[in-house]
Design a protein around this motif. Structure first.
Motif, mmCIF file in Angstrom:
data_model
loop_
_atom_site.group_PDB
_atom_site.id
_atom_site.type_symbol
_atom_site.label_atom_id
_atom_site.label_comp_id
_atom_site.label_asym_id
_atom_site.label_seq_id
_atom_site.Cartn_x
_atom_site.Cartn_y
_atom_site.Cartn_z
ATOM 1 N N VAL B 68 0.856 -1.200 0.000
ATOM 2 C CA VAL B 68 0.000 0.000 0.000
ATOM 3 C C VAL B 68 0.892 1.250 0.000
ATOM 4 N N LEU B 69 1.928 1.210 0.826
ATOM 5 C CA LEU B 69 2.857 2.347 0.901
ATOM 6 C C LEU B 69 3.528 2.598 -0.447
ATOM 7 N N MET B 70 3.883 1.511 -1.109
ATOM 8 C CA MET B 70 4.557 1.633 -2.395
ATOM 9 C C MET B 70 3.616 2.269 -3.422
ATOM 10 N N THR B 71 2.357 1.813 -3.426
ATOM 11 C CA THR B 71 1.374 2.372 -4.360
ATOM 12 C C THR B 71 1.202 3.869 -4.089
ATOM 13 N N LEU B 72 1.111 4.237 -2.813
ATOM 14 C CA LEU B 72 0.951 5.649 -2.459
ATOM 15 C C LEU B 72 2.154 6.471 -2.922
ATOM 16 N N SER B 73 3.341 5.930 -2.695
ATOM 17 C CA SER B 73 4.521 6.720 -3.056
ATOM 18 C C SER B 73 4.667 6.815 -4.573
ATOM 19 N N TYR B 74 4.268 5.754 -5.320
ATOM 20 C CA TYR B 74 4.311 5.856 -6.791
ATOM 21 C C TYR B 74 3.328 6.923 -7.258
ATOM 22 N N GLY B 75 2.158 6.963 -6.598
ATOM 23 C CA GLY B 75 1.154 7.974 -6.947
ATOM 24 C C GLY B 75 1.700 9.374 -6.738
ATOM 25 N N LYS B 115 -3.196 26.121 -9.187
ATOM 26 C CA LYS B 115 -2.895 24.713 -9.498
ATOM 27 C C LYS B 115 -1.753 24.207 -8.597
ATOM 28 N N LEU B 116 -0.727 25.054 -8.442
ATOM 29 C CA LEU B 116 0.407 24.669 -7.592
ATOM 30 C C LEU B 116 -0.044 24.430 -6.154
ATOM 31 N N ALA B 117 -0.937 25.300 -5.689
ATOM 32 C CA ALA B 117 -1.427 25.157 -4.306
ATOM 33 C C ALA B 117 -2.206 23.849 -4.163
ATOM 34 N N GLU B 118 -3.019 23.521 -5.194
ATOM 35 C CA GLU B 118 -3.794 22.267 -5.155
ATOM 36 C C GLU B 118 -2.860 21.054 -5.115
ATOM 37 N N LEU B 119 -1.821 21.122 -5.963
ATOM 38 C CA LEU B 119 -0.880 19.993 -6.022
ATOM 39 C C LEU B 119 -0.157 19.825 -4.693
ATOM 40 N N GLU B 120 0.191 20.954 -4.092
ATOM 41 C CA GLU B 120 0.885 20.900 -2.809
ATOM 42 C C GLU B 120 -0.013 20.260 -1.738
ATOM 43 N N THR B 121 -1.293 20.645 -1.762
ATOM 44 C CA THR B 121 -2.240 20.048 -0.811
ATOM 45 C C THR B 121 -2.321 18.540 -1.045
ATOM 46 N N GLY B 122 -2.402 18.170 -2.348
ATOM 47 C CA GLY B 122 -2.491 16.747 -2.703
ATOM 48 C C GLY B 122 -1.283 15.969 -2.211
ATOM 49 N N LEU B 123 -0.113 16.557 -2.382
ATOM 50 C CA LEU B 123 1.105 15.864 -1.975
ATOM 51 C C LEU B 123 1.183 15.735 -0.446
ATOM 52 N N ASN B 124 0.768 16.801 0.233
ATOM 53 C CA ASN B 124 0.758 16.737 1.701
ATOM 54 C C ASN B 124 -0.169 15.633 2.186
ATOM 55 N N ALA B 131 2.539 8.501 6.258
ATOM 56 C CA ALA B 131 2.959 8.534 7.668
ATOM 57 C C ALA B 131 2.040 7.651 8.519
ATOM 58 N N ARG B 132 0.745 7.671 8.174
ATOM 59 C CA ARG B 132 -0.225 6.864 8.929
ATOM 60 C C ARG B 132 0.087 5.366 8.777
ATOM 61 N N TYR B 133 0.349 4.965 7.529
ATOM 62 C CA TYR B 133 0.662 3.544 7.295
ATOM 63 C C TYR B 133 1.993 3.148 7.946
ATOM 64 N N ILE B 134 2.919 4.081 7.968
ATOM 65 C CA ILE B 134 4.204 3.789 8.630
ATOM 66 C C ILE B 134 3.972 3.585 10.129
ATOM 67 N N ASP B 135 3.084 4.422 10.695
ATOM 68 C CA ASP B 135 2.740 4.248 12.119
ATOM 69 C C ASP B 135 2.194 2.837 12.356
ATOM 70 N N ASP B 136 1.273 2.424 11.454
ATOM 71 C CA ASP B 136 0.691 1.067 11.566
ATOM 72 C C ASP B 136 1.793 0.011 11.500
ATOM 73 N N ILE B 186 12.123 6.190 7.062
ATOM 74 C CA ILE B 186 11.037 6.631 6.171
ATOM 75 C C ILE B 186 10.319 7.833 6.801
ATOM 76 N N GLN B 187 10.036 7.736 8.109
ATOM 77 C CA GLN B 187 9.374 8.849 8.804
ATOM 78 C C GLN B 187 10.207 10.124 8.644
ATOM 79 N N GLY B 188 11.519 9.961 8.716
ATOM 80 C CA GLY B 188 12.420 11.111 8.557
ATOM 81 C C GLY B 188 12.265 11.749 7.177
ATOM 82 N N TYR B 189 12.175 10.914 6.136
ATOM 83 C CA TYR B 189 12.024 11.446 4.779
ATOM 84 C C TYR B 189 10.668 12.129 4.599
ATOM 85 N N LEU B 190 9.694 11.679 5.387
ATOM 86 C CA LEU B 190 8.353 12.256 5.246
ATOM 87 C C LEU B 190 8.253 13.633 5.887
ATOM 88 N N LYS B 191 9.184 13.937 6.794
ATOM 89 C CA LYS B 191 9.158 15.260 7.416
ATOM 90 C C LYS B 191 9.768 16.254 6.435
#
Lengths: 247, 196
Positions: B68-75, B115-124, B131-136, B186-191
């Motif tokens: 699941v994490l891999m799919t999310l990161s590819y997205g 558009k940039l603001a929307e993309l930034e929101t999407g990426l966040n 981060a949630r899946y990493i917690d799991d 991974i958590q470090g890279y997500l920050k």
């Protein structure tokens, strides 16, 4: 999404094709990218257009570490070949890109700076991939006036760019040529119209027929292997090119 | 870390995910061997067999989470590359606007900024999901460590097989204990800082 398939492996020497994107919009031509790896370093041939970058990047990431890509190779200047350059350089600003010298002043319109490009002379040149010698070989006017193939003598694989390209129907997903006659029907129109020089074609057929090739890998369509490689060269040699259909 | 671009960040996350998947595969194989061995050992290793089966389930669940994490990161690659494209467009529009002060250019610039603001929101959002899946996965990892410790205790009851069972239990711990460190990376890279 595209996927990476291994087409050759001998230890740490690997050829992967990034092929077939079922989600590709109809208005974009499908392309094959090849990732040649040797001892953890890789070179990516014709990285593709800007629109397909996410798909290519994700497919490569699934199979290998993109940080190990040490160079790009652009066979010529077309957008489906190298318009993703700026995004690759965003990822790694120091990534060098081999280009035919003729296009060294044109391809930078897609991105890069004076340190990005390694111009390849008309006669071609060896390219060192972490100790593996590849060879850029001339294929000028086929179709671009400054055009190169990439030959791996160890793997016996020729990356042939647009030569051998077949614009297969969307439902035809064969990775390797299964039925030569069927595939060649989809290649014929393209080769007649796009390949512009009869002498250049003759010269290419003459040179390439002498190479030891197990696989010929075009940038579009299916890969030729075994006897189909020589069949293709003979077919191409006899094809009348540089002509337009009238009417 | 601040200088790392988002594509590089995604690559590093993916490489770490691949490492966890490899460890999960090893745990799965080891669990299979442990189950077979505990059958050979008979009644004395009954508990060892049950716990090994738990570890097999753990490795499968971990692999699923990682996929699941891999799919999310590819997205997220698509979002990041679109962001980079719009950033280029923005730069060109800003330069053009300065030179021409044309109203249409100003409008396009406003659209591009939106558009940039929307993309930034999407990426966040993608990064939050990651981060949630990493917690799991971290919670699952802690559970795995506990089971691996229980396995060491069970190995001592293994009679004539106790030595080989203890060896297997140690190997389990080795693989499982390597996972939290990778997940923390991974958590470090997500920050990350803002895209802009």
């Amino acid at each position: 999404m595209k996927r990476a398939f291994t087409i050759y492996q001998n230890g740490e020497h690997i050829w992967r094709v990034i092929a077939r994107d079922p989600e590709r919009p109809d208005f974009l031509i499908d392309t094959n990218e090849y990732l040649i790896s040797y001892k953890e370093k890789s070179i990516l041939t014709d990285p593709g257009g800007i629109e397909i970058f996410p798909s290519v990047f994700a497919a490569i990431s699934a199979a290998a570490n993109p940080e190990n890509i040490s160079a790009l190779f652009a066979s010529h200047q077309d957008p489906d070949i190298i318009s993703s350059l700026s995004l690759w350089l965003e990822f790694n600003p120091d990534l060098p890109c081999y280009v035919p010298w003729l296009w060294a002043g044109f391809i930078p319109h897609f991105g890069g700076n004076k340190n990005t490009f390694i111009p390849i002379p008309d006669e071609g040149m060896p390219i060192n991939l972490n100790g593996l010698e590849l060879r850029a070989i001339p294929a000028h006017y086929l179709h671009s006036s400054g055009n190169l193939n990439l030959y791996d003598a160890t793997a016996k694989i020729l990356f042939s760019g647009d030569i051998g390209a077949a614009l297969l129907p969307a439902d035809d997903t064969q990775m390797f040529v299964q039925d030569f006659d069927k595939v060649i029907k989809h290649a014929e129109g393209f080769h007649r119209r796009w390949m512009g020089s009869e002498p250049a074609k003759r010269d290419w057929c003459e040179r390439v027929s002498k190479l030891d090739i197990d696989m010929m890998c075009p940038q579009h369509g299916a890969i030729f292997q075994g006897a189909d490689v020589q069949r293709f060269i003979h077919w191409f040699d006899e094809l009348k090119i540089g002509v337009m259909k009238k009417g | 870390m601040a200088a790392m671009n988002d594509l590089m960040r995604i690559v590093r996350i993916n490489e770490n995910i691949k490492t966890v998947v490899t460890q999960a595969r090893r745990i799965n194989l080891l669990a299979l061997n442990a189950i077979l061995l505990s059958r050979r050992a008979g009644k004395l290793a009954l508990g060892f067999g049950v716990i090994s089966d738990e570890l097999r389930t753990f490795s499968k669940d971990l692999t699923t989470t990682m996929r699941v994490l891999m799919t999310l990161s590819y997205g997220s690659v698509a979002i990041v590359s679109q962001f980079q494209r719009y950033s280029h467009v923005n730069y060109i529009l800003q330069t053009t606007e300065k030179a021409s002060h044309h109203q249409l250019v100003r409008q396009r610039l406003a659209f591009s900024n939106k558009k940039l603001a929307e993309l930034e929101t999407g990426l966040n959002k993608v990064y939050q999901d990651l981060a949630r899946y990493i917690d799991d996965a971290e919670t699952a990892g802690r559970f795995g460590s506990v089971i691996a410790r229980s396995l060491k205790i069970e190995a001592t009851y293994g009679g004539g097989f106790h030595q080989i069972l203890a060896q297997i239990a140690t190997e389990f711990s080795y693989y499982i204990d390597s996972i939290p460190g990778i997940l923390q990376q991974i958590q470090g890279y997500l920050k990350r800082n803002s895209l802009r």
